[in-house]
Design an enzyme around this catalytic site. Structure first.
Site, PDB file in Angstrom:
ATOM      1  N   ASP A 101       0.882  -1.170   0.000  1.00 12.02           N
ATOM      2  CA  ASP A 101       0.000   0.000   0.000  1.00 12.02           C
ATOM      3  C   ASP A 101       0.917   1.215   0.000  1.00 12.02           C
ATOM      4  OD1 ASP A 101      -1.590   2.162   0.574  1.00 12.02           O
ATOM      5  OD2 ASP A 101      -2.668   1.210   2.237  1.00 12.02           O
ATOM      6  N   ASP A 147      -6.733  -0.569  -1.601  1.00 14.50           N
ATOM      7  CA  ASP A 147      -5.619   0.385  -1.642  1.00 14.50           C
ATOM      8  C   ASP A 147      -4.263  -0.281  -1.848  1.00 14.50           C
ATOM      9  OD1 ASP A 147      -5.322  -0.809   0.800  1.00 14.50           O
ATOM     10  OD2 ASP A 147      -5.748   0.981   1.992  1.00 14.50           O
ATOM     11  N   GLN A 156       2.998   4.465   2.707  1.00 14.61           N
ATOM     12  CA  GLN A 156       2.641   3.815   3.984  1.00 14.61           C
ATOM     13  C   GLN A 156       3.398   2.522   4.286  1.00 14.61           C
ATOM     14  OE1 GLN A 156      -1.612   3.605   5.078  1.00 14.61           O
ATOM     15  NE2 GLN A 156      -1.443   1.393   4.970  1.00 14.61           N
ATOM     16  N   ASN A 189      16.198  -7.758  -0.106  1.00 12.39           N
ATOM     17  CA  ASN A 189      14.951  -8.524  -0.066  1.00 12.39           C
ATOM     18  C   ASN A 189      13.867  -7.637   0.537  1.00 12.39           C
ATOM     19  OD1 ASN A 189      12.876 -10.483   0.816  1.00 12.39           O
ATOM     20  ND2 ASN A 189      14.399 -11.991   0.203  1.00 12.39           N
ATOM     21  N   TYR A 207       1.008   0.520  14.942  1.00 14.35           N
ATOM     22  CA  TYR A 207       0.049   0.365  13.858  1.00 14.35           C
ATOM     23  C   TYR A 207       0.448   1.158  12.620  1.00 14.35           C
ATOM     24  CZ  TYR A 207      -4.115   0.087  11.087  1.00 14.35           C
ATOM     25  OH  TYR A 207      -4.967  -0.144  10.053  1.00 14.35           O
ATOM     26  N   LYS A 244      -3.016  -2.519   7.905  1.00 18.01           N
ATOM     27  CA  LYS A 244      -3.177  -3.970   7.913  1.00 18.01           C
ATOM     28  C   LYS A 244      -2.291  -4.600   6.860  1.00 18.01           C
ATOM     29  CE  LYS A 244      -5.254  -5.859  11.135  1.00 18.01           C
ATOM     30  NZ  LYS A 244      -4.606  -6.926  11.897  1.00 18.01           N
TER      31      LYS A 244
END
Ligand SMILES: [Mg+2]
Length: 365
Positions: free
Chosen positions: A12, A52, A94, A104, A227, A230
């Protein structure tokens, strides 16, 4: 014989409006960059999105974890993130958790599923991409496809898969792994994968070692320690000829299940299979969605895609998902719509608790 590697890498890197979808200019830019690499490092490529998340599907002959391929994906993501920043898209960059590429993309933000295999006479490949949920969301489906004869009749009636499969399970907290053989160890397997926030099926192999499925297992919150969105996982499954049929692979998605993710990565919601035209998150930034694109792999070329869930046969599960969404949404900020406290540890909730900490006092005996 030259083996084919399929790499599905996603991130994202900015969306609009809010967390709902990728901007067409980003898709265009990514596809242009990958097309330019075809005939050099890549054999073929396909760019799409789920909500997204920008999804890069690439074929090549460099094997899994190839620094060249990962570098290419990283360059696409960083350049698209730069464009997203210029356009002031939401959450631009993000999933880019590091400034410098280290060989990697794993651990740097993007999610990765890869498989290297010798092409069979005909090699159907199903690519699943999800938005607003976590990698463990695939556990239920992988069990149904490769270990449940009530879903996959081939386990009973096809001698090619009658022996069963091997599940490679990762513990994303302790960073360790274990192999389970099915059907003989099915119950032990379920002990772990029934807890999808921690235990994630990474690969599935046939008993003769043939690779059948690969997923992304990155958990952004565990990488970043706070956070940052996700994990929105991807998964690839090979089908037919001693593996589950295409129809057996997509059949479990006709049952609505509840997954973690949705708004702010902090809620349980129904996992809705949709066609590409509906792969945009809307209601309460969701509900969590999954698309499935089907290809035939031919000498490294991707014949397709076919938009597997863009079909009336999946209308009913979508309508049941909408009903479940109503029921869960009615809970508002209450569990079980909101995730359990242990799972909220990596969200914005600890910040709120910190502010209230000094107001708590001991209850007198
Ligand atoms: Mg997403």
């Amino acid at each position: 014989m030259v083996k084919t590697t399929v790499s599905l890498i996603k991130a994202d890197i900015g969306s609009f409006p809010g967390h709902s979808r990728i901007h067409p200019q980003l898709l265009e830019k990514a596809q242009k960059m990958l097309s330019e690499a075809e005939g050099k490092v890549l054999t073929d490529s396909f760019v799409t999105h789920c909500g997204d998340d920008l999804e890069l599907l690439m074929t090549h002959t460099k094997g899994v974890d190839s620094p060249e391929i990962h570098k290419l994906a990283w360059t696409v993501f960083t350049e698209c993130a730069a464009l997203a920043k210029k356009m002031k898209l939401y959450g631009a960059g993000q999933d880019i958790l590091s400034d410098a590429f280290s060989g990697n993309v794993k651990g740097m933000g993007p999610g990765v599923a890869e498989m290297e295999f010798e092409e069979r006479g005909s090699d159907p490949l199903l690519c699943f991409m999800a938005d607003k949920t976590e990698p463990g969301a695939w556990n239920f489906y992988l069990y149904k496809v490769f270990a449940d004869p009530f879903n996959t009749s081939g386990l009973v009636i096809d001698p090619g898969m009658h022996e069963g499969f091997i599940f490679e399970v990762h513990d994303v907290v302790e960073k360790r792994r274990i192999m389970f053989r099915t059907p003989e160890e099915s119950y032990s397997l379920l002990v772990y994968i029934g807890a999808p926030s921690r235990y994630v099926v990474k690969h599935v192999f046939r008993k003769d070692g043939l690779i059948a499925a690969s997923t992304s297992t990155q958990r952004l919150s565990l990488i970043a320690g706070k956070y940052v969105g996700k994990d929105d996982p991807v998964m690839m499954i090979r089908a037919q000829s001693g593996l589950p049929a295409v129809g057996e692979v997509i059949e479990p998605f006709a049952t609505p299940i509840i997954v973690a993710g949705w708004m702010r990565g902090s809620h349980h919601g129904p996992f809705m299979p949709v066609g590409l035209c509906d792969a945009n998150c809307t209601r309460f930034d969701g509900p969590p969605r999954v698309i499935c694109l089907g290809f035939q792999v031919a000498n490294g070329k991707l014949i397709g895609p076919v938009d597997m869930f863009d079909d009336v046969a999946f209308d009913r599960v979508r309508s049941r998902c909408n009903e479940l969404a109503d029921i869960l949404r009615a809970h508002g900020p209450f569990e079980p719509h909101r995730l359990s406290l242990s799972e909220m540890e990596y969200t914005t909730l600890p910040g709120v608790e910190k502010e209230l900490k000094h107001r708590w006092e001991k209850i007198p005996e």
